[in-house]
Design a protein around this motif. Structure first.
Motif, mmCIF file in Angstrom:
data_model
loop_
_atom_site.group_PDB
_atom_site.id
_atom_site.type_symbol
_atom_site.label_atom_id
_atom_site.label_comp_id
_atom_site.label_asym_id
_atom_site.label_seq_id
_atom_site.Cartn_x
_atom_site.Cartn_y
_atom_site.Cartn_z
ATOM 1 N N GLN A 82 114.078 -75.996 -122.713
ATOM 2 C CA GLN A 82 114.687 -75.974 -124.044
ATOM 3 C C GLN A 82 113.991 -77.003 -124.928
ATOM 4 O O GLN A 82 113.416 -77.971 -124.421
ATOM 5 N N PRO A 83 114.049 -76.814 -126.236
ATOM 6 C CA PRO A 83 113.333 -77.724 -127.160
ATOM 7 C C PRO A 83 113.703 -79.184 -126.938
ATOM 8 O O PRO A 83 114.883 -79.536 -126.882
ATOM 9 N N GLY A 84 112.669 -80.024 -126.766
ATOM 10 C CA GLY A 84 112.872 -81.456 -126.626
ATOM 11 C C GLY A 84 113.379 -81.909 -125.280
ATOM 12 O O GLY A 84 113.689 -83.098 -125.105
ATOM 13 N N LYS A 85 113.499 -80.984 -124.327
ATOM 14 C CA LYS A 85 114.038 -81.343 -123.017
ATOM 15 C C LYS A 85 113.000 -81.169 -121.911
ATOM 16 O O LYS A 85 111.972 -80.514 -122.097
ATOM 17 N N ALA A 86 113.290 -81.736 -120.751
ATOM 18 C CA ALA A 86 112.464 -81.510 -119.572
ATOM 19 C C ALA A 86 112.671 -80.084 -119.067
ATOM 20 O O ALA A 86 113.723 -79.481 -119.311
ATOM 21 N N PRO A 87 111.693 -79.554 -118.363
ATOM 22 C CA PRO A 87 111.890 -78.241 -117.745
ATOM 23 C C PRO A 87 113.033 -78.271 -116.739
ATOM 24 O O PRO A 87 113.383 -79.318 -116.192
ATOM 25 N N ARG A 88 113.591 -77.083 -116.507
ATOM 26 C CA ARG A 88 114.663 -76.906 -115.545
ATOM 27 C C ARG A 88 114.344 -75.712 -114.668
ATOM 28 O O ARG A 88 113.960 -74.655 -115.186
ATOM 29 N N TYR A 89 114.474 -75.866 -113.378
ATOM 30 C CA TYR A 89 114.224 -74.782 -112.429
ATOM 31 C C TYR A 89 115.302 -73.713 -112.571
ATOM 32 O O TYR A 89 116.501 -74.018 -112.562
ATOM 33 N N GLY A 133 110.741 -59.327 -103.789
ATOM 34 C CA GLY A 133 111.588 -59.026 -104.940
ATOM 35 C C GLY A 133 112.922 -59.726 -104.899
ATOM 36 O O GLY A 133 113.659 -59.734 -105.892
ATOM 37 N N SER A 134 113.262 -60.318 -103.759
ATOM 38 C CA SER A 134 114.508 -61.076 -103.691
ATOM 39 C C SER A 134 114.356 -62.362 -104.496
ATOM 40 O O SER A 134 113.239 -62.863 -104.674
ATOM 41 N N TYR A 135 115.475 -62.854 -104.992
ATOM 42 C CA TYR A 135 115.391 -64.066 -105.789
ATOM 43 C C TYR A 135 116.530 -65.018 -105.422
ATOM 44 O O TYR A 135 117.600 -64.589 -104.991
ATOM 45 N N ASN A 136 116.278 -66.316 -105.602
ATOM 46 C CA ASN A 136 117.263 -67.357 -105.328
ATOM 47 C C ASN A 136 117.326 -68.288 -106.518
ATOM 48 O O ASN A 136 116.313 -68.894 -106.885
ATOM 49 N N LYS A 137 118.507 -68.418 -107.083
ATOM 50 C CA LYS A 137 118.661 -69.215 -108.286
ATOM 51 C C LYS A 137 118.983 -70.666 -107.970
ATOM 52 O O LYS A 137 119.562 -70.990 -106.937
ATOM 53 N N GLY A 138 118.631 -71.522 -108.918
ATOM 54 C CA GLY A 138 118.966 -72.919 -108.794
ATOM 55 C C GLY A 138 120.440 -73.168 -109.058
ATOM 56 O O GLY A 138 121.156 -72.295 -109.575
ATOM 57 N N SER A 139 120.851 -74.387 -108.740
ATOM 58 C CA SER A 139 122.247 -74.758 -108.916
ATOM 59 C C SER A 139 122.644 -74.693 -110.394
ATOM 60 O O SER A 139 121.929 -75.199 -111.266
ATOM 61 N N GLY A 140 123.751 -74.028 -110.668
ATOM 62 C CA GLY A 140 124.280 -73.995 -112.023
ATOM 63 C C GLY A 140 123.642 -72.987 -112.953
ATOM 64 O O GLY A 140 124.024 -72.911 -114.131
ATOM 65 N N VAL A 141 122.699 -72.207 -112.470
ATOM 66 C CA VAL A 141 122.069 -71.193 -113.328
ATOM 67 C C VAL A 141 123.044 -70.031 -113.520
ATOM 68 O O VAL A 141 123.536 -69.475 -112.545
ATOM 69 N N PRO A 142 123.329 -69.682 -114.776
ATOM 70 C CA PRO A 142 124.343 -68.634 -115.023
ATOM 71 C C PRO A 142 123.976 -67.288 -114.403
ATOM 72 O O PRO A 142 122.802 -66.968 -114.204
ATOM 73 N N PHE A 200 105.749 -85.579 -115.761
ATOM 74 C CA PHE A 200 107.001 -85.289 -115.069
ATOM 75 C C PHE A 200 106.808 -85.438 -113.565
ATOM 76 O O PHE A 200 105.804 -84.971 -113.000
ATOM 77 N N CYS A 201 107.782 -86.021 -112.927
ATOM 78 C CA CYS A 201 107.884 -86.079 -111.472
ATOM 79 C C CYS A 201 108.706 -84.863 -111.044
ATOM 80 O O CYS A 201 109.753 -84.583 -111.642
ATOM 81 N N VAL A 202 108.238 -84.131 -110.031
ATOM 82 C CA VAL A 202 108.909 -82.887 -109.633
ATOM 83 C C VAL A 202 109.101 -82.854 -108.135
ATOM 84 O O VAL A 202 108.145 -83.086 -107.374
ATOM 85 N N ARG A 203 110.325 -82.560 -107.688
ATOM 86 C CA ARG A 203 110.607 -82.374 -106.280
ATOM 87 C C ARG A 203 110.245 -80.935 -105.898
ATOM 88 O O ARG A 203 110.854 -80.003 -106.394
ATOM 89 N N ALA A 204 109.246 -80.784 -105.056
ATOM 90 C CA ALA A 204 108.799 -79.434 -104.661
ATOM 91 C C ALA A 204 108.637 -78.607 -105.936
ATOM 92 O O ALA A 204 107.688 -78.785 -106.682
ATOM 93 N N TYR A 205 109.589 -77.697 -106.183
ATOM 94 C CA TYR A 205 109.532 -76.934 -107.443
ATOM 95 C C TYR A 205 110.889 -76.900 -108.112
ATOM 96 O O TYR A 205 111.051 -76.281 -109.171
ATOM 97 N N ASP A 206 111.903 -77.593 -107.544
ATOM 98 C CA ASP A 206 113.250 -77.311 -107.988
ATOM 99 C C ASP A 206 113.986 -78.402 -108.743
ATOM 100 O O ASP A 206 115.098 -78.150 -109.230
ATOM 101 N N TYR A 207 113.447 -79.598 -108.840
ATOM 102 C CA TYR A 207 114.077 -80.620 -109.668
ATOM 103 C C TYR A 207 113.002 -81.398 -110.418
ATOM 104 O O TYR A 207 111.979 -81.770 -109.836
ATOM 105 N N TRP A 208 113.282 -81.633 -111.710
ATOM 106 C CA TRP A 208 112.347 -82.316 -112.596
ATOM 107 C C TRP A 208 112.946 -83.624 -113.086
ATOM 108 O O TRP A 208 114.156 -83.702 -113.339
ATOM 109 N N GLY A 209 112.100 -84.634 -113.250
ATOM 110 C CA GLY A 209 112.521 -85.827 -113.954
ATOM 111 C C GLY A 209 112.549 -85.569 -115.453
ATOM 112 O O GLY A 209 112.176 -84.483 -115.920
#
Lengths: 111, 113
Positions: free
Chosen positions: A39-46, A54-63, B95-104
Motif C-alpha cells: 500500500q502507498p507509503g507502507k512496507a510490503p505485506r505477504y 495451483g494450490s495456494y496458502n494465504k498469510g495470517s490475516g489476509v481477507p 527491508f529485512c525479510v523472513r523467508a518470504y512471509d514477513y517484512w520489516g
C-alpha cells in the motif's frame, strides 16, 4: 535464474473483482510464486503462496476476498469485492537455489 | 507476534560504508532463511542478499556482489548487512525479510555527496 513478468497497471471498480497475472518465463513454469501487497507509503505485506499445482496458502490475516490460482506458467491473484484499501502495488516473487526474483509490480487503481 | 526492525540507515558519501541491522523477535531466527530486499525511490522491489539458517550459505545479487556482506547472529536474534563502496544507485529503502512471509518496516539509505 527464473524470471517473472507482470502487467504494469490494472484498474477495477469498487465492489468488483480483478485478476492479476504473474507469468513465469523460460522453463520455470512449474515454480512456486508468492504475492505481496504494498500500500502507498507502507512496507510490503505477504499475501499468499501459489504452488505449481495451483494450490495456494494465504498469510495470517489476509481477507477471504483474496485468492490464488494458476494456468500453465501463469499465476493469478484474484481480488473479489474490491475495497478502497486494495489500491496498492502488487508484486510476485519466485526463487531458485541461489537467487530470488521479483516482478516489476502491478499498480492497482480502484475506481 | 513476528517483528523485524531495521536500523543503521542514513546519509553516506559515495565510496563510504554503512552497516544495517535487523532485530528479529516473535520467532526462532535459526529456523529461517533471511533476506535483504531494497526499493529505490519510486521503483520496484529488488532482492539484494540471502543467508541460510546457520549462516553457512550466502547469496548476492550481481549488483552488490563483492561490496555487500550479509551475516547473522542467531544467539542475538540479529541479521546484518555490511555495505561497502557505496554508490549513488544503492540509494533505497532496505527491508529485512523472513523467508518470504514477513517484512520489516524498512530503513532508508541515501548515498550522496
Amino acid at each position: 535464474q527464473p524470471v517473472v513478468t507482470q502487467s504494469s497497471s490494472a484498474s477495477a471498480s469498487l465492489g468488483s473483482s480483478v485478476k492479476l497475472t504473474c507469468t513465469l518465463i523460460s522453463g520455470h513454469s512449474s515454480f512456486t510464486i508468492v504475492w505481496h501487497q504494498q500500500q502507498p507509503g507502507k512496507a510490503p505485506r505477504y499475501l499468499m503462496k501459489v504452488e505449481g499445482s495451483g494450490s495456494y496458502n494465504k498469510g495470517s490475516g489476509v481477507p477471504d476476498r483474496f485468492s490464488g490460482s494458476r494456468s500453465g506458467a501463469d499465476r493469478y491473484l484474484t481480488i473479489s469485492n474490491i475495497q478502497s484499501e486494495d489500491e496498492a502495488d502488487y508484486y510476485c516473487e519466485t526463487w531458485d537455489d541461489n537467487t530470488r526474483v521479483f516482478g516489476g509490480g502491478t499498480k492497482l487503481t480502484v475506481l | 507476534e513476528v517483528q523485524l526492525v531495521e536500523s543503521g540507515g542514513g546519509l553516506v558519501q559515495p565510496g563510504g560504508s554503512l552497516r544495517l541491522s535487523c532485530a528479529a523477535s516473535g520467532f526462532t531466527l535459526s529456523d529461517y532463511w533471511m533476506h535483504w530486499v531494497r526499493q529505490a525511490p519510486g521503483k520496484g522491489l529488488v532482492w539484494v542478499s540471502g543467508i541460510s539458517r546457520d549462516g553457512s550459505t550466502t547469496n548476492y545479487a550481481d549488483s552488490v556482489k563483492g561490496r555487500f556482506t550479509i551475516s547473522r547472529d542467531n544467539t542475538k536474534n540479529m541479521l546484518y548487512l555490511q555495505m561497502n563502496s557505496l554508490r549513488a544507485e544503492d540509494t533505497a529503502t532496505y527491508f529485512c525479510v523472513r523467508a518470504y512471509d514477513y517484512w520489516g518496516q524498512g530503513i532508508l539509505v541515501t548515498v550522496s555527496s
